[in-house]
Design a protein around this motif. Sequence first.
Motif, short mmCIF file in Angstrom:
data_model
loop_
_atom_site.label_atom_id
_atom_site.label_comp_id
_atom_site.label_asym_id
_atom_site.label_seq_id
_atom_site.Cartn_x
_atom_site.Cartn_y
_atom_site.Cartn_z
N ASN A 11 0.83 -1.20 0.00
CA ASN A 11 0.00 0.00 0.00
C ASN A 11 0.87 1.26 0.00
O ASN A 11 0.61 2.22 -0.74
CB ASN A 11 -0.91 -0.01 1.23
N LEU A 12 1.91 1.26 0.82
CA LEU A 12 2.82 2.41 0.87
C LEU A 12 3.49 2.63 -0.48
O LEU A 12 3.60 3.77 -0.96
CB LEU A 12 3.87 2.21 1.95
N LEU A 13 3.92 1.56 -1.11
CA LEU A 13 4.64 1.68 -2.39
C LEU A 13 3.75 2.23 -3.50
O LEU A 13 4.26 2.83 -4.45
CB LEU A 13 5.22 0.33 -2.79
N THR A 14 2.44 2.05 -3.39
CA THR A 14 1.53 2.62 -4.39
C THR A 14 1.54 4.15 -4.34
O THR A 14 1.12 4.81 -5.29
CB THR A 14 0.09 2.12 -4.21
N LYS A 15 2.00 4.71 -3.22
CA LYS A 15 2.07 6.17 -3.07
C LYS A 15 3.38 6.74 -3.61
O LYS A 15 3.57 7.96 -3.64
CB LYS A 15 1.95 6.56 -1.59
N LEU A 16 4.30 5.88 -4.00
CA LEU A 16 5.65 6.31 -4.36
C LEU A 16 5.71 6.79 -5.81
O LEU A 16 5.77 6.00 -6.74
CB LEU A 16 6.63 5.16 -4.14
N THR A 17 5.68 8.10 -5.99
CA THR A 17 5.84 8.69 -7.32
C THR A 17 7.34 8.82 -7.62
O THR A 17 8.19 8.63 -6.74
CB THR A 17 5.20 10.08 -7.37
N LEU A 18 7.66 9.17 -8.86
CA LEU A 18 9.06 9.37 -9.23
C LEU A 18 9.69 10.48 -8.40
O LEU A 18 10.81 10.34 -7.90
CB LEU A 18 9.17 9.71 -10.72
N LYS A 19 8.96 11.58 -8.21
CA LYS A 19 9.50 12.70 -7.44
C LYS A 19 9.75 12.30 -5.99
O LYS A 19 10.77 12.69 -5.39
CB LYS A 19 8.56 13.90 -7.51
N ARG A 20 8.84 11.54 -5.41
CA ARG A 20 9.02 11.09 -4.02
C ARG A 20 10.18 10.10 -3.91
O ARG A 20 10.91 10.12 -2.91
CB ARG A 20 7.73 10.46 -3.49
N ALA A 21 10.35 9.25 -4.90
CA ALA A 21 11.45 8.29 -4.89
C ALA A 21 12.79 9.01 -5.00
O ALA A 21 13.75 8.68 -4.28
CB ALA A 21 11.30 7.29 -6.03
N VAL A 22 12.86 10.01 -5.86
CA VAL A 22 14.09 10.79 -6.02
C VAL A 22 14.40 11.54 -4.72
O VAL A 22 15.54 11.57 -4.25
CB VAL A 22 13.97 11.78 -7.20
N ASN A 23 13.36 12.12 -4.12
CA ASN A 23 13.55 12.84 -2.86
C ASN A 23 14.05 11.92 -1.76
O ASN A 23 14.97 12.25 -1.01
CB ASN A 23 12.24 13.50 -2.44
N ALA A 24 13.44 10.73 -1.65
CA ALA A 24 13.86 9.77 -0.62
C ALA A 24 15.32 9.35 -0.82
O ALA A 24 16.06 9.18 0.15
CB ALA A 24 12.94 8.55 -0.64
N THR A 25 15.71 9.18 -2.07
CA THR A 25 17.10 8.82 -2.37
C THR A 25 18.05 9.93 -1.94
O THR A 25 19.12 9.67 -1.37
CB THR A 25 17.27 8.55 -3.88
N LYS A 26 17.67 11.18 -2.19
CA LYS A 26 18.49 12.32 -1.76
C LYS A 26 18.64 12.34 -0.24
O LYS A 26 19.74 12.55 0.29
CB LYS A 26 17.84 13.63 -2.22
N VAL A 27 17.53 12.14 0.45
CA VAL A 27 17.55 12.20 1.92
C VAL A 27 18.44 11.09 2.49
O VAL A 27 19.30 11.33 3.34
CB VAL A 27 16.12 12.10 2.49
N TRP A 28 18.24 9.86 1.99
CA TRP A 28 19.02 8.72 2.48
C TRP A 28 20.51 8.92 2.18
O TRP A 28 21.36 8.67 3.05
CB TRP A 28 18.52 7.43 1.84
#
Length: 343
Positions: A11-28
């Motif tokens: 369910n969480l992964l269905t919320k993962l857009t490209l912009k959110r994935a890129v942002n999460a990668t930057k944060v990590w």
Amino acid sequence: MPYFNLNDTINLLTKLTLKRAVNATKVWSSYQFSKLLKKPIQWGYPISISFEPTTSCNLRCPECPSGLREFTRPTGMLQKSFFQETIDDIHKELLYLIFYFQGEPYLNPDFLDMVKYAHDKGIYTATSTNAHYLTDEKAKKTVESGLDRLIISVDGTTQDVYQQYRVGGKLDKVLEGARNIVKWKKELNSKTPFIFFQFLVVKPNEHQIEDIKKLGKEIGVDQVRFKTAQVYDYDADPNQLIPTIDKYSRYRKDKQGNMQIKSGLNNHCWRLWSGNVLTWDGLVVPCCFDKDAMHQLGNLKTQSFKQVWNNSNYQQFRKELMTSRKNIDICANCSEGLSVWEE
């Protein structure tokens, strides 16, 4: 970060857009570089935030500032218009939104409308409740709001045990609310919210651990989880809350017989890179351990969220954390990595 089972993760992964994935990668990545270089580097914006619907509460739990009415900051309700403005500013990067800090969320009359607003922005939403206000009508509206995760605090399987921590609470109302949610989830053929009982293990209720597992199965919640209790004066423990079962205690005695928190205080913390907490009146604080908002890093009434995230106050706090975390008061009782066990 929150714990997920398989269905919850999907369910969480269905919320993962490209912009959110890129942002999460930057944060990590920035967090890893910060640990490696031993100085704060911050890329991207929060993956998750906690937004406080209210500081008001109907209960008087002994280790809660809201329950004890001991806040030095004002009590009030999050305004829907202010919430929507903030979400509009950050929703493209934000993946996970927790509608909880202090207080009982369902006391805010606009709470479920705000959940629906965040849901419509494609954000994973969660809340924690004592379930005294989950009437049949509110339960139906909760399911219809699109709420993804519902934590119901059930800290005892009999009224006499339950009320020792949840002072002023009625167990029968909690269980009725849980049944209402389970019923409407089935009737509306909804996969959400993911419902779990959260059992705060303290000395008065530790003998009911097996009983709460059975009760959760009987009612039909998705999972039962056990949480360790944060005790403010843990060396003295005047309320006699620290359990005797070591697995469910945040604390242990050292060689001198003094009670100490189990987790080590390394000079880094994922929470300071991945998320933060917003009070009902717009104050930005580092994490959920700053219950009285003593470490104010910004104010959304005077700055935008993204301005606060990179301001000098935030940069200085991250620097202090990476230099000498043990000297930051809110870190002293941190339970990072010790909080929750799934069953």
